[in-house]
Design a protein around this motif. Structure first.
Motif, PDB file in Angstrom:
ATOM      1  N   GLY A 225       0.811  -1.210   0.000  1.00  0.00           N
ATOM      2  CA  GLY A 225       0.000   0.000   0.000  1.00  0.00           C
ATOM      3  C   GLY A 225       0.843   1.258   0.000  1.00  0.00           C
ATOM      4  N   ILE A 226       0.238   2.337  -0.502  1.00  0.00           N
ATOM      5  CA  ILE A 226       0.867   3.648  -0.513  1.00  0.00           C
ATOM      6  C   ILE A 226      -0.161   4.691  -0.093  1.00  0.00           C
ATOM      7  N   ASP A 227       0.340   5.802   0.412  1.00  0.00           N
ATOM      8  CA  ASP A 227      -0.525   6.912   0.788  1.00  0.00           C
ATOM      9  C   ASP A 227       0.300   8.190   0.723  1.00  0.00           C
ATOM     10  N   ALA A 228      -0.377   9.302   0.725  1.00  0.00           N
ATOM     11  CA  ALA A 228       0.291  10.603   0.713  1.00  0.00           C
ATOM     12  C   ALA A 228      -0.557  11.590   1.491  1.00  0.00           C
TER      13      ALA A 228
ATOM     14  N   SER B 127      -2.830  14.619  -0.491  1.00  0.00           N
ATOM     15  CA  SER B 127      -4.122  14.502  -1.154  1.00  0.00           C
ATOM     16  C   SER B 127      -4.900  13.350  -0.539  1.00  0.00           C
ATOM     17  N   PRO B 128      -6.215  13.503  -0.373  1.00  0.00           N
ATOM     18  CA  PRO B 128      -6.994  12.413   0.208  1.00  0.00           C
ATOM     19  C   PRO B 128      -7.233  11.251  -0.757  1.00  0.00           C
ATOM     20  N   ILE B 129      -6.909  11.407  -2.035  1.00  0.00           N
ATOM     21  CA  ILE B 129      -7.195  10.339  -2.996  1.00  0.00           C
ATOM     22  C   ILE B 129      -5.943   9.646  -3.529  1.00  0.00           C
TER      23      ILE B 129
ATOM     24  N   ILE C 148     -14.154   8.108   4.527  1.00  0.00           N
ATOM     25  CA  ILE C 148     -12.895   7.831   5.230  1.00  0.00           C
ATOM     26  C   ILE C 148     -12.167   9.143   5.512  1.00  0.00           C
ATOM     27  N   ARG C 149     -12.381  10.107   4.633  1.00  0.00           N
ATOM     28  CA  ARG C 149     -12.030  11.514   4.820  1.00  0.00           C
ATOM     29  C   ARG C 149     -13.236  12.288   4.302  1.00  0.00           C
ATOM     30  N   PRO C 150     -13.378  13.541   4.638  1.00  0.00           N
ATOM     31  CA  PRO C 150     -14.574  14.255   4.167  1.00  0.00           C
ATOM     32  C   PRO C 150     -14.744  14.161   2.646  1.00  0.00           C
ATOM     33  N   ASP C 151     -15.914  13.690   2.245  1.00  0.00           N
ATOM     34  CA  ASP C 151     -16.303  13.555   0.834  1.00  0.00           C
ATOM     35  C   ASP C 151     -15.466  12.553   0.060  1.00  0.00           C
ATOM     36  N   VAL C 152     -14.799  11.638   0.744  1.00  0.00           N
ATOM     37  CA  VAL C 152     -13.962  10.622   0.099  1.00  0.00           C
ATOM     38  C   VAL C 152     -14.313   9.256   0.673  1.00  0.00           C
ATOM     39  N   ASP C 153     -14.574   8.297  -0.222  1.00  0.00           N
ATOM     40  CA  ASP C 153     -14.863   6.922   0.186  1.00  0.00           C
ATOM     41  C   ASP C 153     -13.672   6.027  -0.135  1.00  0.00           C
ATOM     42  N   ARG C 154     -13.512   4.958   0.652  1.00  0.00           N
ATOM     43  CA  ARG C 154     -12.547   3.913   0.331  1.00  0.00           C
ATOM     44  C   ARG C 154     -13.306   2.853  -0.454  1.00  0.00           C
TER      45      ARG C 154
END
Length: 155
Positions: free
Chosen positions: A58-61, A64-66, A122-128
């Protein structure tokens, strides 16, 4: 002579700025997620279900929430996940080779994989969102949801 030097300086500055922007987008903001810290869950008719996974990448940053992406293998495919309409896998950096957004999108369209909800907001206005395959492969990404602000529900 001064015009040539100015032209060369402008071209050099453009190349350096372009290379810096490319590096920042492709490598600069991403962090790999430690598999020991990875927990995945998805929504079922009975509520959230923690997934038993192996081979997690997995990766994340934080920029940005996406930018979150994940690839894993499930020990057991859950029977009643909540479908996710209009799932659109987002292309990640080339070096994160386990996640092929184009192939996942084609598999979702053909029915070879099913899009399911991992977690709403999972974050405002963002779904996983996950693409779930019958053989237990699972690929995840974050996607902006389309909530109607007047009703607070998905259209």
């Amino acid at each position: 002579m001064n015009g040539k030097l100015i032209g060369i300086a402008l071209i050099a500055a453009t190349v350096v700025a372009g290379a810096g922007m490319w590096y920042a987008q492709e490598y600069g903001f991403y962090d790999e997620i430690d598999p020991a810290d990875a927990t995945l869950s998805l929504q079922t008719a009975a509520g959230p279900l923690a997934l038993d996974i192996a081979g997690f990448q997995g990766i994340d940053a934080g920029s940005s929430p996406i930018r979150w992406r994940a690839c894993a293998q499930l020990a057991e495919v859950p029977g009643d996940p909540i479908p996710y309409p209009d799932a659109t896998p987002l292309i990640g950096p080339r070096w994160f080779s386990c996640f092929d957004a184009v192939q996942i999108g084609a598999d979702l369209e053909s029915g070879a994989a099913t899009a399911v909800l991992g977690q709403s907001d999972i974050r405002p206005d963002v779904d996983r969102v996950f693409a779930l395959y019958p053989d237990g492969r699972i690929f995840g990404w974050h996607q902006f949801n389309e909530k109607n602000p007047e009703r607070g529900v998905m259209d």
